[in-house]
Design a protein around this motif. Structure first.
Motif, PDB file in Angstrom:
ATOM      1  N   ARG A   7      -8.176  -1.927   7.011  1.00 58.83           N
ATOM      2  CA  ARG A   7      -9.060  -0.808   6.672  1.00 58.83           C
ATOM      3  C   ARG A   7      -8.288   0.499   6.799  1.00 58.83           C
ATOM      4  O   ARG A   7      -7.588   0.715   7.776  1.00 58.83           O
ATOM      5  CB  ARG A   7     -10.249  -0.813   7.623  1.00 58.83           C
ATOM      6  N   VAL A   8      -8.464   1.380   5.803  1.00 59.13           N
ATOM      7  CA  VAL A   8      -7.828   2.697   5.819  1.00 59.13           C
ATOM      8  C   VAL A   8      -8.864   3.729   5.395  1.00 59.13           C
ATOM      9  O   VAL A   8      -9.674   3.470   4.497  1.00 59.13           O
ATOM     10  CB  VAL A   8      -6.611   2.738   4.857  1.00 59.13           C
ATOM     11  N   VAL A   9      -8.813   4.900   6.025  1.00 53.66           N
ATOM     12  CA  VAL A   9      -9.695   6.005   5.644  1.00 53.66           C
ATOM     13  C   VAL A   9      -8.846   7.068   4.960  1.00 53.66           C
ATOM     14  O   VAL A   9      -7.823   7.510   5.494  1.00 53.66           O
ATOM     15  CB  VAL A   9     -10.416   6.587   6.881  1.00 53.66           C
ATOM     16  N   PHE A  10      -9.275   7.459   3.756  1.00 55.25           N
ATOM     17  CA  PHE A  10      -8.582   8.483   2.982  1.00 55.25           C
ATOM     18  C   PHE A  10      -9.400   9.776   3.031  1.00 55.25           C
ATOM     19  O   PHE A  10     -10.583   9.775   2.673  1.00 55.25           O
ATOM     20  CB  PHE A  10      -8.435   8.058   1.515  1.00 55.25           C
ATOM     21  N   PRO A  11      -8.801  10.894   3.468  1.00 53.77           N
ATOM     22  CA  PRO A  11      -9.514  12.171   3.438  1.00 53.77           C
ATOM     23  C   PRO A  11      -9.841  12.580   1.997  1.00 53.77           C
ATOM     24  O   PRO A  11      -9.156  12.167   1.052  1.00 53.77           O
ATOM     25  CB  PRO A  11      -8.514  13.155   4.055  1.00 53.77           C
ATOM     26  N   ALA A  12     -10.869  13.410   1.837  1.00 58.35           N
ATOM     27  CA  ALA A  12     -11.247  13.909   0.512  1.00 58.35           C
ATOM     28  C   ALA A  12     -10.031  14.552  -0.162  1.00 58.35           C
ATOM     29  O   ALA A  12      -9.251  15.271   0.472  1.00 58.35           O
ATOM     30  CB  ALA A  12     -12.373  14.928   0.642  1.00 58.35           C
ATOM     31  N   GLY A  13      -9.855  14.264  -1.444  1.00 54.74           N
ATOM     32  CA  GLY A  13      -8.755  14.841  -2.217  1.00 54.74           C
ATOM     33  C   GLY A  13      -7.462  14.055  -2.167  1.00 54.74           C
ATOM     34  O   GLY A  13      -6.516  14.357  -2.900  1.00 54.74           O
ATOM     35  N   THR A  14      -7.392  13.023  -1.352  1.00 53.11           N
ATOM     36  CA  THR A  14      -6.168  12.225  -1.230  1.00 53.11           C
ATOM     37  C   THR A  14      -5.961  11.370  -2.475  1.00 53.11           C
ATOM     38  O   THR A  14      -6.868  10.655  -2.904  1.00 53.11           O
ATOM     39  CB  THR A  14      -6.248  11.281  -0.006  1.00 53.11           C
ATOM     40  N   VAL A  15      -4.757  11.446  -3.049  1.00 50.59           N
ATOM     41  CA  VAL A  15      -4.402  10.545  -4.149  1.00 50.59           C
ATOM     42  C   VAL A  15      -4.013   9.220  -3.510  1.00 50.59           C
ATOM     43  O   VAL A  15      -3.068   9.146  -2.729  1.00 50.59           O
ATOM     44  CB  VAL A  15      -3.251  11.116  -5.007  1.00 50.59           C
ATOM     45  N   ILE A  16      -4.758   8.178  -3.834  1.00 49.66           N
ATOM     46  CA  ILE A  16      -4.563   6.860  -3.228  1.00 49.66           C
ATOM     47  C   ILE A  16      -3.390   6.148  -3.889  1.00 49.66           C
ATOM     48  O   ILE A  16      -2.578   5.525  -3.219  1.00 49.66           O
ATOM     49  CB  ILE A  16      -5.860   6.038  -3.307  1.00 49.66           C
ATOM     50  N   PHE A  17      -3.312   6.236  -5.215  1.00 48.79           N
ATOM     51  CA  PHE A  17      -2.129   5.786  -5.948  1.00 48.79           C
ATOM     52  C   PHE A  17      -2.063   6.550  -7.258  1.00 48.79           C
ATOM     53  O   PHE A  17      -3.042   7.155  -7.685  1.00 48.79           O
ATOM     54  CB  PHE A  17      -2.086   4.266  -6.155  1.00 48.79           C
ATOM     55  N   SER A  18      -0.873   6.523  -7.866  1.00 47.65           N
ATOM     56  CA  SER A  18      -0.648   7.269  -9.097  1.00 47.65           C
ATOM     57  C   SER A  18      -0.328   6.351 -10.260  1.00 47.65           C
ATOM     58  O   SER A  18       0.295   5.288 -10.081  1.00 47.65           O
ATOM     59  CB  SER A  18       0.510   8.256  -8.915  1.00 47.65           C
ATOM     60  N   GLU A  19      -0.737   6.784 -11.433  1.00 48.57           N
ATOM     61  CA  GLU A  19      -0.466   6.076 -12.678  1.00 48.57           C
ATOM     62  C   GLU A  19       1.033   5.803 -12.796  1.00 48.57           C
ATOM     63  O   GLU A  19       1.855   6.666 -12.498  1.00 48.57           O
ATOM     64  CB  GLU A  19      -0.933   6.964 -13.835  1.00 48.57           C
ATOM     65  N   GLY A  20       1.369   4.582 -13.196  1.00 47.20           N
ATOM     66  CA  GLY A  20       2.769   4.215 -13.393  1.00 47.20           C
ATOM     67  C   GLY A  20       3.439   3.571 -12.191  1.00 47.20           C
ATOM     68  O   GLY A  20       4.494   2.960 -12.323  1.00 47.20           O
ATOM     69  N   GLU A  21       2.838   3.693 -11.019  1.00 50.35           N
ATOM     70  CA  GLU A  21       3.412   3.069  -9.831  1.00 50.35           C
ATOM     71  C   GLU A  21       3.213   1.558  -9.880  1.00 50.35           C
ATOM     72  O   GLU A  21       2.262   1.079 -10.501  1.00 50.35           O
ATOM     73  CB  GLU A  21       2.720   3.587  -8.555  1.00 50.35           C
ATOM     74  N   PRO A  22       4.081   0.806  -9.198  1.00 55.19           N
ATOM     75  CA  PRO A  22       3.824  -0.639  -9.091  1.00 55.19           C
ATOM     76  C   PRO A  22       2.589  -0.848  -8.215  1.00 55.19           C
ATOM     77  O   PRO A  22       2.314  -0.061  -7.316  1.00 55.19           O
ATOM     78  CB  PRO A  22       5.077  -1.192  -8.416  1.00 55.19           C
ATOM     79  N   GLY A  23       1.843  -1.896  -8.509  1.00 57.86           N
ATOM     80  CA  GLY A  23       0.645  -2.176  -7.734  1.00 57.86           C
ATOM     81  C   GLY A  23       0.865  -3.315  -6.766  1.00 57.86           C
ATOM     82  O   GLY A  23       1.211  -4.421  -7.178  1.00 57.86           O
ATOM     83  N   THR A  24       0.672  -3.042  -5.499  1.00 55.42           N
ATOM     84  CA  THR A  24       0.855  -4.084  -4.489  1.00 55.42           C
ATOM     85  C   THR A  24      -0.415  -4.360  -3.708  1.00 55.42           C
ATOM     86  O   THR A  24      -0.460  -5.299  -2.924  1.00 55.42           O
ATOM     87  CB  THR A  24       1.966  -3.692  -3.494  1.00 55.42           C
ATOM     88  N   THR A  25      -1.440  -3.519  -3.922  1.00 57.61           N
ATOM     89  CA  THR A  25      -2.689  -3.686  -3.186  1.00 57.61           C
ATOM     90  C   THR A  25      -3.884  -3.359  -4.074  1.00 57.61           C
ATOM     91  O   THR A  25      -3.773  -2.581  -5.020  1.00 57.61           O
ATOM     92  CB  THR A  25      -2.739  -2.765  -1.946  1.00 57.61           C
ATOM     93  N   ALA A  26      -5.010  -3.958  -3.733  1.00 58.42           N
ATOM     94  CA  ALA A  26      -6.298  -3.609  -4.326  1.00 58.42           C
ATOM     95  C   ALA A  26      -7.139  -2.999  -3.210  1.00 58.42           C
ATOM     96  O   ALA A  26      -6.836  -3.162  -2.025  1.00 58.42           O
ATOM     97  CB  ALA A  26      -6.971  -4.849  -4.897  1.00 58.42           C
ATOM     98  N   TYR A  27      -8.188  -2.307  -3.585  1.00 64.42           N
ATOM     99  CA  TYR A  27      -9.005  -1.573  -2.622  1.00 64.42           C
ATOM    100  C   TYR A  27     -10.482  -1.874  -2.848  1.00 64.42           C
ATOM    101  O   TYR A  27     -10.948  -1.859  -3.979  1.00 64.42           O
ATOM    102  CB  TYR A  27      -8.793  -0.063  -2.790  1.00 64.42           C
TER     103      TYR A  27
END
Length: 128
Positions: A7-27
């Protein structure tokens, strides 16, 4: 570790991942809201919103393509993060043909997401 959900908490406005990055996790969103968006011609085009109970980021895990879009926490958002190994353990329980169908659907979704973002830019340009 890839087999353990965390479990991870992301503050408001946090970019969780960006387009074009490799994907290693789902949320999986436990609480909060996430916006999924593409960037076309230097414009941010929202293509989806994920609320409590929704999942995002899974496409890159399944088809091994880079992230098709970016994801940002719209408010403080708690997510359960699922690694590739754990996701595939679940998918391996499904009938053989399911993975073929899922990959075909993901290809269609990726194409539609790109077309939607490009159409949004064209429509915005035509309004001006």
């Amino acid at each position: 570790m890839d087999n353990v959900a965390r479990r991870v908490v992301f503050p408001a406005g946090t970019v969780i991942f960006s387009e074009g990055e490799p994907g290693t996790t789902a949320y999986v969103v436990e609480s909060g809201k996430v916006e999924v968006y593409k960037t076309v011609a230097d414009k941010t085009i929202p293509i989806g919103r994920i609320d409590q109970g929704g999942i995002f980021g899974e496409m890159a895990l399944i088809d091994d393509h880079p992230r098709m879009a970016s994801a940002k926490a719209l408010e403080e958002t708690a997510c359960v993060i699922i690694g590739k190994e754990r996701l595939f353990q679940q998918m391996d329980k499904a009938p053989r043909g399911v993975r073929v169908i899922v990959n075909a659907l993901l290809g269609n979704i990726r194409a539609m997401g790109t077309e939607l973002a490009e159409a949004s830019v064209i429509l915005a340009r035509d309004k001006d």
